[in-house]
Design a protein around this motif. Structure first.
Motif, PDB file in Angstrom:
ATOM      1  N   LEU B  81       0.840  -1.199   0.000  1.00  8.07           N
ATOM      2  CA  LEU B  81       0.000   0.000   0.000  1.00  8.07           C
ATOM      3  C   LEU B  81       0.876   1.250   0.000  1.00  8.07           C
ATOM      4  CD1 LEU B  81      -2.571  -1.105   2.721  1.00  8.07           C
ATOM      5  CD2 LEU B  81      -2.700  -1.449   0.247  1.00  8.07           C
ATOM      6  N   ARG B  82       0.399   2.258  -0.674  1.00  8.93           N
ATOM      7  CA  ARG B  82       1.139   3.524  -0.739  1.00  8.93           C
ATOM      8  C   ARG B  82       0.200   4.680  -0.463  1.00  8.93           C
ATOM      9  NH1 ARG B  82       4.245   0.180  -0.751  1.00  8.93           N
ATOM     10  NH2 ARG B  82       6.012  -0.256  -2.123  1.00  8.93           N
ATOM     11  N   ARG B  83       0.730   5.681   0.226  1.00  7.36           N
ATOM     12  CA  ARG B  83      -0.036   6.921   0.381  1.00  7.36           C
ATOM     13  C   ARG B  83      -0.093   7.630  -0.966  1.00  7.36           C
ATOM     14  NH1 ARG B  83       2.961   6.797   5.029  1.00  7.36           N
ATOM     15  NH2 ARG B  83       4.657   7.916   4.008  1.00  7.36           N
ATOM     16  N   MET B  84      -1.063   8.502  -1.108  1.00  6.59           N
ATOM     17  CA  MET B  84      -1.179   9.269  -2.345  1.00  6.59           C
ATOM     18  C   MET B  84      -0.018  10.270  -2.411  1.00  6.59           C
ATOM     19  SD  MET B  84      -2.933   9.463  -5.036  1.00  6.59           S
ATOM     20  CE  MET B  84      -4.262   8.384  -4.536  1.00  6.59           C
ATOM     21  N   PRO B  85       0.683  10.340  -3.538  1.00  3.25           N
ATOM     22  CA  PRO B  85       1.785  11.308  -3.614  1.00  3.25           C
ATOM     23  C   PRO B  85       1.251  12.732  -3.473  1.00  3.25           C
ATOM     24  CG  PRO B  85       1.364  10.286  -5.754  1.00  3.25           C
ATOM     25  CD  PRO B  85       0.532   9.563  -4.755  1.00  3.25           C
ATOM     26  N   ALA B  94      -9.467   9.975  -2.031  1.00  2.00           N
ATOM     27  CA  ALA B  94      -8.405   9.128  -2.585  1.00  2.00           C
ATOM     28  C   ALA B  94      -7.352   8.923  -1.506  1.00  2.00           C
ATOM     29  CB  ALA B  94      -7.795   9.779  -3.822  1.00  2.00           C
ATOM     30  N   ALA B  95      -7.504   7.828  -0.761  1.00  4.79           N
ATOM     31  CA  ALA B  95      -6.655   7.614   0.409  1.00  4.79           C
ATOM     32  C   ALA B  95      -5.254   7.149   0.037  1.00  4.79           C
ATOM     33  CB  ALA B  95      -7.313   6.594   1.325  1.00  4.79           C
ATOM     34  N   GLY B  96      -5.141   6.428  -1.050  1.00  2.00           N
ATOM     35  CA  GLY B  96      -3.845   5.884  -1.429  1.00  2.00           C
ATOM     36  C   GLY B  96      -4.001   4.925  -2.588  1.00  2.00           C
ATOM     37  N   VAL B  97      -3.007   4.083  -2.743  1.00  3.86           N
ATOM     38  CA  VAL B  97      -2.990   3.159  -3.873  1.00  3.86           C
ATOM     39  C   VAL B  97      -2.544   1.791  -3.390  1.00  3.86           C
ATOM     40  CG1 VAL B  97      -1.893   2.635  -6.086  1.00  3.86           C
ATOM     41  CG2 VAL B  97      -2.523   4.994  -5.549  1.00  3.86           C
ATOM     42  N   TRP B  98      -3.246   0.787  -3.849  1.00  4.90           N
ATOM     43  CA  TRP B  98      -2.800  -0.595  -3.618  1.00  4.90           C
ATOM     44  C   TRP B  98      -2.057  -1.028  -4.875  1.00  4.90           C
ATOM     45  CZ3 TRP B  98      -6.239  -5.242  -5.025  1.00  4.90           C
ATOM     46  CH2 TRP B  98      -5.521  -6.432  -4.847  1.00  4.90           C
ATOM     47  N   LEU B  99      -0.812  -1.376  -4.692  1.00 11.28           N
ATOM     48  CA  LEU B  99      -0.006  -1.820  -5.832  1.00 11.28           C
ATOM     49  C   LEU B  99      -0.228  -3.305  -6.044  1.00 11.28           C
ATOM     50  CD1 LEU B  99       3.317   0.132  -5.194  1.00 11.28           C
ATOM     51  CD2 LEU B  99       1.607   0.578  -6.959  1.00 11.28           C
ATOM     52  N   GLY B 100      -1.343  -3.624  -6.648  1.00  9.82           N
ATOM     53  CA  GLY B 100      -1.614  -5.014  -6.992  1.00  9.82           C
ATOM     54  C   GLY B 100      -1.011  -5.309  -8.352  1.00  9.82           C
ATOM     55  N   GLU B 101      -1.733  -6.101  -9.146  1.00 10.76           N
ATOM     56  CA  GLU B 101      -1.248  -6.364 -10.508  1.00 10.76           C
ATOM     57  C   GLU B 101      -1.154  -5.056 -11.282  1.00 10.76           C
ATOM     58  OE1 GLU B 101      -3.650  -9.299 -12.387  1.00 10.76           O
ATOM     59  OE2 GLU B 101      -3.276 -10.786 -10.841  1.00 10.76           O
TER      60      GLU B 101
END
Lengths: 170, 115
Positions: B81-85, B94-101
């Motif tokens: 998981l990453r915070r939103m830049p 937009a809380a952040g991003v899940w780096l899935g596929e």
């Protein structure tokens, strides 16, 4: 006084260099966008990558096309045309992203393709046109090249700082 | 204490207007039919089919987010998981991003009702 060969040569030696000092140069990373060629100082470009999956961000500034994952980081993808208010770029299979690096933060920028690196003699840079507009605010100048024609030199640091401050102001 | 990198969270992945999103499963009270009369609106895009709605808490009340489909529940490592830049200028939803596929936007449901 006996004139040795050395003294003879020294007698005719110039007082200052015969050749002019090397002119200051900067290396620019050149890319294409909407039929134009742009350049940014290469030191600020970390790398170039292919267009990967783009995750749109609802309710974000129009010039933020979304975010992309890159080497375990999440980067906003910026459309410079929208940022300048000069239209909009269309991502396609040949699109390339270049990653701008200001140290504290990174941004990915959309381009239609990479033109390469070019050393520009600073004194040969032409000043930006006097016209007003968002683009000219971020223009360092123009340079004429044989390979690419007119290249618009952009201040990537100023662009990224502006992107950052606009984001914080929201 | 479990190191942050080894922690896991449960996400609910759903789709709206052809785009995948994910939310913290603990934010979702239940999933109901999409034909609800009141909802938070097309804040993530206009649903195509609107077959489902996520029910979540917002300011002491329940609110609904209409979605096209609920894809899966998944447990993911916090390290993905990453915070939103900060340069993205993203809204609080937009809380952040899940780096899935591929990167999936993590939505903070409670922020939707004020979006």
């Amino acid at each position: 006084v006996h004139q040795t060969p050395l003294l003879q040569v020294l007698a005719d030696a110039p007082d200052r260099p015969l050749t002019t000092a090397a002119e200051a140069e900067e290396e620019y990373f050149l890319f294409r966008l909407a039929g134009l060629t742009f350049g940014v100082v290469s030191q600020r470009v970390r790398e170039v990558v292919r267009m990967g999956p783009l995750t749109p961000l609802p309710r974000s500034p129009s010039y933020v096309l979304g975010v992309v994952g890159h080497r375990g980081e999440v980067l906003p993808l910026i459309d410079l045309l929208r940022f300048f208010g000069q239209g909009e770029a269309k991502p396609h299979s040949r699109s390339r992203l270049f990653v701008g690096d200001l140290g504290q933060y990174l941004c990915a920028f959309l381009s239609d393709g990479v033109a390469g690196l070019k050393r520009v003699v600073v004194s040969q840079r032409l000043p930006p046109p006097l016209a007003t507009g968002a683009q000219t605010e971020f223009l360092v100048g123009l340079v004429q090249t044989k390979e690419f024609g007119t290249v618009n030199l952009l201040d990537l640091t100023k662009i990224m700082t502006s992107v950052r401050s606009k984001a914080v102001a929201r | 204490m479990t190191p942050a990198a080894e922690r896991e969270v449960e996400l609910l992945v759903f789709e709206v207007a052809g785009q995948r999103f994910a939310v913290d499963l603990t934010e979702v009270h239940r999933i109901v039919d999409g034909s609800v009369s009141e909802h938070v609106g097309p804040v993530l895009g206009r649903p195509r089919s609107g077959k489902r709605a996520l029910v979540f808490g917002a300011g002491g009340f329940e609110a609904h987010l209409v979605v096209d489909s609920v894809e899966q529940f998944t447990r993911v490592a916090a390290s993905s998981l990453r915070r939103m830049p900060p340069t993205a200028g993203a809204p609080p939803l937009a809380a952040g991003v899940w780096l899935g596929e591929s990167p999936v936007l993590l939505v903070h449901l409670a922020a939707l009702s004020t979006a």
